[in-house]
Each structure stands twice: as structure tokens, then as C-alpha cells.
Design an enzyme around this catalytic site. Structure first.
Site, PDB file in Angstrom:
ATOM      1  N   CYS A  24      -3.576   0.097  -3.215  1.00 52.40           N
ATOM      2  CA  CYS A  24      -4.235   0.454  -1.963  1.00 52.40           C
ATOM      3  C   CYS A  24      -3.512   1.621  -1.297  1.00 52.40           C
ATOM      4  O   CYS A  24      -2.343   1.874  -1.577  1.00 52.40           O
ATOM      5  CB  CYS A  24      -4.318  -0.756  -1.035  1.00 52.40           C
ATOM      6  SG  CYS A  24      -2.764  -1.645  -0.831  1.00 52.40           S
ATOM      7  N   CYS A  37       0.842  -1.199   0.000  1.00 57.22           N
ATOM      8  CA  CYS A  37       0.000   0.000   0.000  1.00 57.22           C
ATOM      9  C   CYS A  37       0.879   1.252   0.000  1.00 57.22           C
ATOM     10  O   CYS A  37       1.982   1.251   0.560  1.00 57.22           O
ATOM     11  CB  CYS A  37      -0.913   0.007   1.227  1.00 57.22           C
ATOM     12  SG  CYS A  37      -2.203  -1.252   1.141  1.00 57.22           S
TER      13      CYS A  37
END
Ligand code: NAD
Length: 268
Positions: free
Chosen positions: A169, A87
Site C-alpha cells: 500500500c 504502507c
């Protein structure tokens, strides 16, 4: 007397397209890049089967109409090359091919698509097959503007770009070019594919870095009409948009190339 039947092997008759043909030594290049990536660049992917990946790649387009390529053709290849990007580390780009990879080279934890296995293998190559032959067409391949948009190369990039965006993400970054007419170009892969495949449940913010050509610095690119359009699209998709002009770390990279330029001369 021996009566023989002579069978003449015709050279492969391929259809003729407007675009350049398959890159010479395509198979050897993708296989070599697969081993380089999985053994040296990211040894944690050392378990990937490059022979199988290479076969899945060519099976996606050999003996097929290069203007009838589909996402499903690349499905086996996609399954063999899945990879996790942490992420906050996804870096998208549009019209900044050189600069973005210079930055990703320095900021090793960031991933552009070309820093993932499949993007690394295919970057800069061309390929296509022919329905009447089991071989690659090294003579010509469809041009995406004059022959067909669903050609084997374009469908590949659309498919891998889609997965790359879907998998992202946290904060996603994008490096855009503030010195071209359409900084956010609706026809680009970034606009057509990547923006629409970010998942708002996982991606809360898209942060844009808009870089201008150092020899040609103009006013605020973040207030450009095309950037307003991007902001609107993202607000409808519930993703926060932030924009920064001439992000300093990347400006420093531009200064490496033009150290005598006025905007590079001030003492840090
Ligand atoms: P861009 O217009 O700067 O294009 C980048 C490169 O991809 C150019 O060489 C272009 O010719 C090629 N390309 C773009 N769309 C294509 C298509 N439909 N068929 C064949 N080639 C195509 O920027 P963009 O279009 O926004 O693409 C960059 C973004 O999409 C990046 O975020 C990247 O993740 C992904 N992408 C990468 C490549 C690549 O060649 N490495 C190609 C397409 C998309």
C-alpha cells in the site's frame, strides 16, 4: 531352523531431472531460519509456530509431482506466515539481487520479499519431492526452462510474490538494473506477477530507481524502451509511475565497493 523372510529396503527411486536437487539439510535450514526470523530479526512475530510452518512447507511438495505444483499446495503455508508490511515500505526488485539487499540492510524499515518471514526462509534454497516417495529428492529437481515452469520452487515464488504485491500500500519502490538489456523484463517475476497484483485502490505510485553499474555509466535509463513499456502498463492500471536514474543513496553503496571510481571521488 528359523525361517525368515528378508525384506530388502530399496534405496528411494526418484525421477531424474535436469536441475540440481533439494538443498542438503533443507528442513533444518528452513526451521532454523524461521526461529532466527521470529525470535531475533522480528521478535514481534515470536508467537508464530515454526514447527507447524516447517511441516506446512514440506507438506506442500512432498509425495507430489514436482512438475504439477499449484498455488493451493502452498495455501496452508501462506496462512501460517501472514505478515503486515507498513504502507510505503515495500521494495520490489528485478536483476538487482545483491544491491537491493545491501540497501534494505541499511534502510531497516524497508521490506523486500526476502525481509519477510517466508522470503527469508526460502531465499537461495531449492526443493522438490517425488510422487513415489515420502522423501525429498536430493538428487535432482525440475529445471524451470528445460523440465517445467510449474515446478515446486517457481510456483512457490510466484505465489509469495503475488501475495507480497497484493498486500502493498501507498508508494511502492522498485530497484531495477539499468545495465542489462531488458531493464524491465516481461518474463521476470516483477513483470509477470508483481506489477499485475498491485492494487490500484491501495497503491497510488510505483517509484522506480534504476541503477547502472558504476564502472559502466551510460545515458538515461529511465527513457529506455522497456521502462516506457512499464509506464504504459501502469498507466492502464491507474498507478502513477515515477523513475529516477542512479538514486544517490544507492549510488553511495556502489561507491563503498568502488571508492576510487571517478563518480565517487568528489568530496560530498
Ligand atoms: P530476477 O530475474 O533478478 O530473479 C531473481 C531471482 O529469482 C533469481 O535468482 C531467479 O533465478 C529467481 N527466479 C525468478 N523467477 C523465478 C521462477 N519463476 N522460478 C524460480 N526462480 C525464479 O528478478 P525477478 O524475476 O523479477 O524476481 C524478483 C522479484 O520477485 C522481487 O521483487 C521479489 O519480490 C520476487 N522474487 C524473489 C525471488 C528470490 O529468490 N528471493 C525469486 C522470485 C521472485
Amino acid at each position: 531352523a528359523v525361517v525368515g523372510i528378508v525384506m530388502w529396503r530399496q534405496p528411494p527411486q526418484h525421477q531424474e531431472w535436469k536441475g540440481a536437487g533439494t538443498t542438503a539439510h533443507f528442513y533444518e535450514i528452513i526451521l532454523g531460519r524461521c526461529y532466527t526470523y521470529t525470535q531475533i530479526v522480528r521478535p514481534e512475530l515470536g508467537h508464530k509456530d515454526c514447527q507447524k510452518i516447517g511441516k506446512a512447507f514440506t507438506n506442500a511438495f512432498l509425495s507430489k509431482d514436482p512438475c504439477g505444483s499449484t498455488e493451493q499446495d502452498y495455501e496452508p503455508l501462506m496462512e501460517l506466515t501472514n505478515q503486515t508490511v507498513p504502507c510505503d515500505k515495500t521494495l520490489l526488485w528485478s536483476k538487482t539481487n545483491e544491491l537491493v539487499h545491501e540497501y534494505a540492510w541499511v534502510q531497516r524499515e524497508l521490506f523486500t520479499l526476502e525481509n519477510t518471514l517466508l522470503g527469508y526462509m526460502a531465499d537461495g534454497l531449492r526443493w522438490c519431492g517425488d510422487p513415489g516417495s515420502p522423501e525429498m529428492n536430493y538428487q535432482s529437481c525440475p529445471d524451470r526452462r528445460t523440465d517445467c515452469s510449474n515446478n515446486s520452487v517457481s510456483v512457490f515464488w510466484n505465489t509469495v510474490s503475488k501475495r507480497f504485491a497484493e498486500d502493498a500500500c501507498g508508494v511502492v519502490h522498485v530497484l531495477l538494473n539499468g545495465s542489462v538489456h531488458n531493464t524491465f523484463d516481461e518474463r521476470s517475476t516483477f513483470a509477470r506477477v508483481e506489477v499485475f497484483n498491485l492494487h490500484p485502490e491501495k497503491v497510488h505510485t510505483l517509484q522506480a530507481w534504476v541503477m547502472q553499474d558504476i564502472r559502466n555509466i551510460s545515458s538515461d535509463s529511465c527513457s529506455d524502451a522497456s521502462i516506457k513499456n512499464l509506464k504504459l502498463i501502469l498507466s492502464k492500471r491507474n498507478i502513477t509511475f515515477t523513475c529516477e536514474n542512479n538514486y544517490r543513496p544507492i549510488r553511495f553503496l556502489q561507491c563503498v565497493k568502488y571508492p576510487e571510481h571517478s563518480s565517487c571521488r568528489s568530496k560530498i
